[in-house]
Design an enzyme around this catalytic site. Structure first.
Site, PDB file in Angstrom:
ATOM      1  N   HIS A  81      -1.264   0.266   5.489  1.00 19.17           N
ATOM      2  CA  HIS A  81      -1.916   1.213   6.397  1.00 19.17           C
ATOM      3  C   HIS A  81      -1.055   2.439   6.714  1.00 19.17           C
ATOM      4  O   HIS A  81      -0.774   2.743   7.865  1.00 19.17           O
ATOM      5  CB  HIS A  81      -2.327   0.521   7.693  1.00 19.17           C
ATOM      6  CG  HIS A  81      -3.390  -0.508   7.519  1.00 19.17           C
ATOM      7  ND1 HIS A  81      -4.051  -1.070   8.582  1.00 19.17           N
ATOM      8  CD2 HIS A  81      -3.910  -1.100   6.410  1.00 19.17           C
ATOM      9  CE1 HIS A  81      -4.940  -1.965   8.134  1.00 19.17           C
ATOM     10  NE2 HIS A  81      -4.855  -1.985   6.803  1.00 19.17           N
ATOM     11  N   GLU A 140     -15.748   2.590   8.776  1.00 16.36           N
ATOM     12  CA  GLU A 140     -16.324   3.617   9.635  1.00 16.36           C
ATOM     13  C   GLU A 140     -16.309   4.995   8.979  1.00 16.36           C
ATOM     14  O   GLU A 140     -15.376   5.341   8.249  1.00 16.36           O
ATOM     15  CB  GLU A 140     -15.531   3.726  10.940  1.00 16.36           C
ATOM     16  CG  GLU A 140     -15.535   2.477  11.783  1.00 16.36           C
ATOM     17  CD  GLU A 140     -14.764   2.627  13.089  1.00 16.36           C
ATOM     18  OE1 GLU A 140     -14.684   1.640  13.832  1.00 16.36           O
ATOM     19  OE2 GLU A 140     -14.257   3.739  13.371  1.00 16.36           O
ATOM     20  N   TYR A 158      -8.935 -10.486  10.632  1.00 17.51           N
ATOM     21  CA  TYR A 158      -9.014 -11.289   9.420  1.00 17.51           C
ATOM     22  C   TYR A 158      -8.877 -12.783   9.704  1.00 17.51           C
ATOM     23  O   TYR A 158      -9.366 -13.620   8.941  1.00 17.51           O
ATOM     24  CB  TYR A 158      -7.931 -10.857   8.430  1.00 17.51           C
ATOM     25  CG  TYR A 158      -8.208  -9.524   7.784  1.00 17.51           C
ATOM     26  CD1 TYR A 158      -9.363  -9.314   7.029  1.00 17.51           C
ATOM     27  CD2 TYR A 158      -7.321  -8.462   7.926  1.00 17.51           C
ATOM     28  CE1 TYR A 158      -9.625  -8.101   6.434  1.00 17.51           C
ATOM     29  CE2 TYR A 158      -7.570  -7.236   7.330  1.00 17.51           C
ATOM     30  CZ  TYR A 158      -8.728  -7.056   6.583  1.00 17.51           C
ATOM     31  OH  TYR A 158      -8.979  -5.847   5.999  1.00 17.51           O
ATOM     32  N   TYR A 183     -11.158   6.757  19.467  1.00 16.84           N
ATOM     33  CA  TYR A 183     -12.116   6.035  18.631  1.00 16.84           C
ATOM     34  C   TYR A 183     -12.003   4.523  18.764  1.00 16.84           C
ATOM     35  O   TYR A 183     -12.683   3.777  18.056  1.00 16.84           O
ATOM     36  CB  TYR A 183     -11.990   6.519  17.183  1.00 16.84           C
ATOM     37  CG  TYR A 183     -12.517   7.935  17.071  1.00 16.84           C
ATOM     38  CD1 TYR A 183     -13.820   8.183  16.668  1.00 16.84           C
ATOM     39  CD2 TYR A 183     -11.737   9.015  17.486  1.00 16.84           C
ATOM     40  CE1 TYR A 183     -14.327   9.468  16.640  1.00 16.84           C
ATOM     41  CE2 TYR A 183     -12.231  10.304  17.460  1.00 16.84           C
ATOM     42  CZ  TYR A 183     -13.530  10.530  17.035  1.00 16.84           C
ATOM     43  OH  TYR A 183     -14.037  11.813  17.032  1.00 16.84           O
ATOM     44  N   GLN A 185       0.817  -1.208   0.000  1.00 16.10           N
ATOM     45  CA  GLN A 185       0.000   0.000   0.000  1.00 16.10           C
ATOM     46  C   GLN A 185       0.854   1.262   0.000  1.00 16.10           C
ATOM     47  O   GLN A 185       0.325   2.378   0.035  1.00 16.10           O
ATOM     48  CB  GLN A 185      -0.931  -0.001   1.220  1.00 16.10           C
ATOM     49  CG  GLN A 185      -1.949  -1.132   1.196  1.00 16.10           C
ATOM     50  CD  GLN A 185      -2.799  -1.183   2.455  1.00 16.10           C
ATOM     51  OE1 GLN A 185      -2.848  -0.252   3.243  1.00 16.10           O
ATOM     52  NE2 GLN A 185      -3.475  -2.303   2.648  1.00 16.10           N
TER      53      GLN A 185
END
Length: 375
Positions: free
Chosen positions: A157, A249, A270, A259, A89
């Site tokens: 991430h 979310e 997962y 949060y 990513q």
């Protein structure tokens, strides 16, 4: 997956937003209230921002910054981009303009950078943009103003979405790099929403400023993978993030709030291990919308314009795994999904043009720049 039905049976009420998000069906092209016109093709485009003249800067994940003329589809390279750590990513990330760009020429970029050994982390830099008459250009006076701490192994991430707020501060989504626990650790800026001055210095009114070090950067914590950030017309800040297996979310951001990740989530790991749902820990801020099945949100704009009058004030979110454009309505501090459009491709970014137009970037090699036009 999130345990919605057992909670209903137990008498715990889910919000209408959550129910509608779970039940949404994407409208096929024949039912779109708009047309979609391709304007350019790029290689793994990730983010875009409009320049005052109506042209765009587009980042490509492998490390290129493109200057795009949407009228002709012509693309030109912008030199002076830092080396990126491409893979997974990771790579080139966001690009935005300083609110006073017309006078100061500052452009802000985010990207994954290599560290010691096999470690990596996100970084944010600012630079002056110089354009040539032929459409090419360069970044000059580039300086790194922020870095994820600590750099870690892996290539997932990063987050690193950028926005300027109405207060002139720079906001950075710093995701938890698939390491889970740093999201609750104030000695790391992973899994946090970061707020800085435009030169990277620390605002004295940040909620954890008195703790010093990286904690002084933090506005909120307990986040997973934040890939969209936008302010609404009332200056409320909304951020969406990818959940694990279930539980994407949309959050209304509050100063100093937690949060909950990885202590709570409306999804599970997962590998099947359960995560307690938000409803079990009311001390954590719960999402305003929770999506199961997930939409894999990426890119986010809260539309403010009249070219799409019915969408004025609506949130528009790109969907990766859902291959959709998701429209969200806001009512004060609440939000709900109202419609979803099947785009037939992974949507990486959503942006509003200076004339009130709407633009999408498709993900991946050969990703197209699309202009949406109202029917």
């Amino acid at each position: 997956m999130a345990r919605s039905i057992p909670y209903l049976l137990a008498g715990i009420t889910l919000s209408l937003a959550t129910l509608s998000a779970q039940a949404a069906d994407a409208l096929p092209q024949a039912q779109w209230p708009f047309t979609s016109e391709p304007r350019a093709t790029l290689d793994e485009p990730w983010a875009m921002t409009f320049l005052p003249d109506g042209t765009l800067l587009v980042t490509e994940k492998r490390g290129a910054l493109k200057h795009v003329d949407p009228k002709s589809g012509a693309t030109h390279d912008i030199a002076g981009v830092p080396e990126v750590a491409y893979g997974g990513q990771g790579g080139f990330g966001d690009v935005i303009l300083h609110p006073d760009f017309a006078n100061n020429g500052w452009v802000y970029i985010s990207y994954a950078e290599a560290g010691d050994g096999d470690t990596r982390g996100a970084a944010v830099a600012r630079a002056k943009l110089q354009l040539n008459d032929d459409g090419s250009g360069a970044l000059t006076e580039l300086s790194v103003i922020w870095q994820q701490t600590p750099k870690v192994s892996g290539s997932g991430h990063y987050g690193h979405r950028l926005a300027f707020g109405p207060d002139g501060k720079l906001w950075i989504t710093s995701s938890e790099r698939q390491k889970f626990t740093p999201a609750q650790d104030m000695k790391a800026n992973l899994g946090k929403l970061v707020r800085l001055n435009d030169d990277g210095s620390l605002p004295g009114d940040n909620p954890f400023a008195d703790q010093g070090d990286v904690a002084a950067q933090v506005w909120s914590l307990g986040h997973r993978n934040m890939l969209g950030i936008a302010f609404d017309a009332n200056d409320k800040l909304w951020v969406h993030e990818m959940g694990p297996a279930g539980g994407d979310e949309l959050n209304l951001i509050k100063r100093g709030a937690n949060y909950g990740y990885p202590e709570v989530s409306d999804g599970d790991h997962y590998d099947g291990r359960p995560i307690p749902d938000h409803a079990t820990r009311p001390e954590f801020e719960a999402p305003k919308i929770s999506w199961t099945p997930v939409i894999s949100p990426a890119g986010f704009v809260i539309y403010q314009g009249q070219r799409f009058p019915d969408w004025d004030g609506a949130g528009l979110i790109g969907g990766l795994s859902s291959q959709a454009l998701v429209r969200v309505a806001f009512d004060g501090d609440n939000a709900r999904e109202v419609e979803r459009y099947a785009m037939g491709a992974r949507i990486r970014d959503v942006e509003q043009g200076p004339d009130g137009s709407l633009w999408l970037l498709e993900d991946g090699s050969g990703g197209r720049l699309l202009e949406l036009r109202p029917e």
